[in-house]
Scaffold this motif. Structure first.
Motif, PDB file in Angstrom:
ATOM      1  N   TRP A   1      48.053  48.041  51.604  1.00 23.29           N
ATOM      2  CA  TRP A   1      48.724  46.786  51.656  1.00 23.29           C
ATOM      3  C   TRP A   1      47.768  46.016  52.828  1.00 23.29           C
ATOM      4  N   ASP A   2      47.874  46.570  53.957  1.00 20.31           N
ATOM      5  CA  ASP A   2      47.151  45.947  55.103  1.00 20.31           C
ATOM      6  C   ASP A   2      45.801  46.014  54.862  1.00 20.31           C
ATOM      7  N   LEU A   3      45.074  47.058  54.615  1.00 21.17           N
ATOM      8  CA  LEU A   3      43.704  47.320  54.616  1.00 21.17           C
ATOM      9  C   LEU A   3      43.026  46.291  53.680  1.00 21.17           C
TER      10      LEU A   3
ATOM     11  N   CYS B   1      44.192  46.308  45.009  1.00 22.19           N
ATOM     12  CA  CYS B   1      45.377  46.129  45.591  1.00 22.19           C
ATOM     13  C   CYS B   1      45.175  44.529  46.469  1.00 22.19           C
ATOM     14  N   MET B   2      44.017  44.161  46.524  1.00 17.87           N
ATOM     15  CA  MET B   2      43.862  42.874  47.109  1.00 17.87           C
ATOM     16  C   MET B   2      44.347  41.796  46.152  1.00 17.87           C
TER      17      MET B   2
ATOM     18  N   ASP C   1      48.695  37.894  44.662  1.00 20.93           N
ATOM     19  CA  ASP C   1      49.702  37.473  43.878  1.00 20.93           C
ATOM     20  C   ASP C   1      50.941  37.111  44.634  1.00 20.93           C
ATOM     21  N   ASP C   2      51.409  38.069  45.177  1.00 22.68           N
ATOM     22  CA  ASP C   2      52.512  38.260  46.323  1.00 22.68           C
ATOM     23  C   ASP C   2      52.558  36.895  47.163  1.00 22.68           C
ATOM     24  N   LEU C   3      51.327  36.877  47.924  1.00 25.71           N
ATOM     25  CA  LEU C   3      51.211  35.997  48.867  1.00 25.71           C
ATOM     26  C   LEU C   3      51.090  34.491  48.141  1.00 25.71           C
TER      27      LEU C   3
END
Length: 249
Positions: free
Chosen positions: A154-156, A201-202, A207-209
């Motif tokens: 998630w961070d990477l 994942c990006m 989408d979340d952001l």
């Protein structure tokens, strides 16, 4: 605000001020968890992070100030240097590894949602605007307020979005080989995740952001956030198209 307070840029959610060698910002129920995380990272001898220094007389959290320039404000030869790319991935890995003992401390209350699979404490905004450089060397990471337990990727993936970069508004990045830079970032972090998995994942992260940014825009009336949300949506669409994933300009 007293005379010796300097408003800092980058406080896109909450006001941030500098007082001498400290930074002051709004505290909340998440602050003890963030300070616990910073203490654990300091105990792991990670020096490129702020030190937690309690709260001031106005109830604001107090952090040590990290001198330097936001990486996002650096010239392209610094911002997109391979050295900084590798240093960012390596610092994120050290932070993740050191945070592992905290992921199952049920007494901690985090500001951001906890995401599965829980592997580490994610920074959740590990991006060029929250990285500090001096003389072309990465010297710090700031703004841990939205940290919470979650998956390493998630961070990477978000770091890759900002530093490879895949973000639409990147400047001076026209001639970069994004496939090569993504592979370098993955290798420097030290994960077996494939470039395709990181890009997937990006897109999910964007989408979340986008949803989060629209929520903040509705709450604050800040219309510029609508433009940010629209960009995240466009970038997510491009990332899901293998034909253009490595050619975002």
């Amino acid at each position: 605000m007293v005379d010796d307070e300097e408003v800092l840029t980058g406080g896109h959610m909450d006001p941030v001020v500098r007082v001498g060698d400290t930074v002051r910002r709004m505290a909340g129920e998440w602050t003890p968890a963030v300070h616990r995380l910073l203490d654990v990272l300091a105990g792991a001898e990670i020096t490129q992070i702020p030190r937690a220094m309690g709260v001031d007389e106005r109830g604001r959290e107090v952090l040590s100030y990290l001198p330097g320039r936001q990486l996002s404000n650096a010239p392209p030869d610094v911002l997109w240097s391979e050295r900084v790319l590798v240093q960012a991935a390596q610092l994120l890995r050290r932070i993740h590894d050191a945070s592992e003992p905290l992921v199952h401390e049920g007494s901690l209350s985090w500001r951001a949602p906890i995401r599965e699979p829980v592997e580490v404490v994610c920074h959740n905004d590990f991006a060029t605007y929250n990285l500090i450089e001096r003389d072309g060397v990465l010297v710090g990471a700031i703004d841990f307020d939205y940290a919470s337990p979650g998956p390493r990727l998630w961070d990477l993936a978000y770091l890759a979005y900002r530093i490879v970069p895949y973000v639409e508004d990147a400047y001076g990045a026209q001639d970069l080989d994004r496939d090569d830079r993504l592979s370098t970032l993955i290798d420097a972090y030290g994960t077996s995740a494939s470039p395709a998995a990181v890009r997937a994942c990006m897109a999910d992260r964007l989408d979340d952001l986008r949803a989060f940014t629209l929520k903040i825009a509705r709450r604050t009336g800040r219309r510029e956030l609508l433009d940010h949300a629209a960009m995240y949506g466009r970038d997510a669409v491009r990332l899901r198209d293998p034909a253009v994933a490595g050619d975002i300009r």
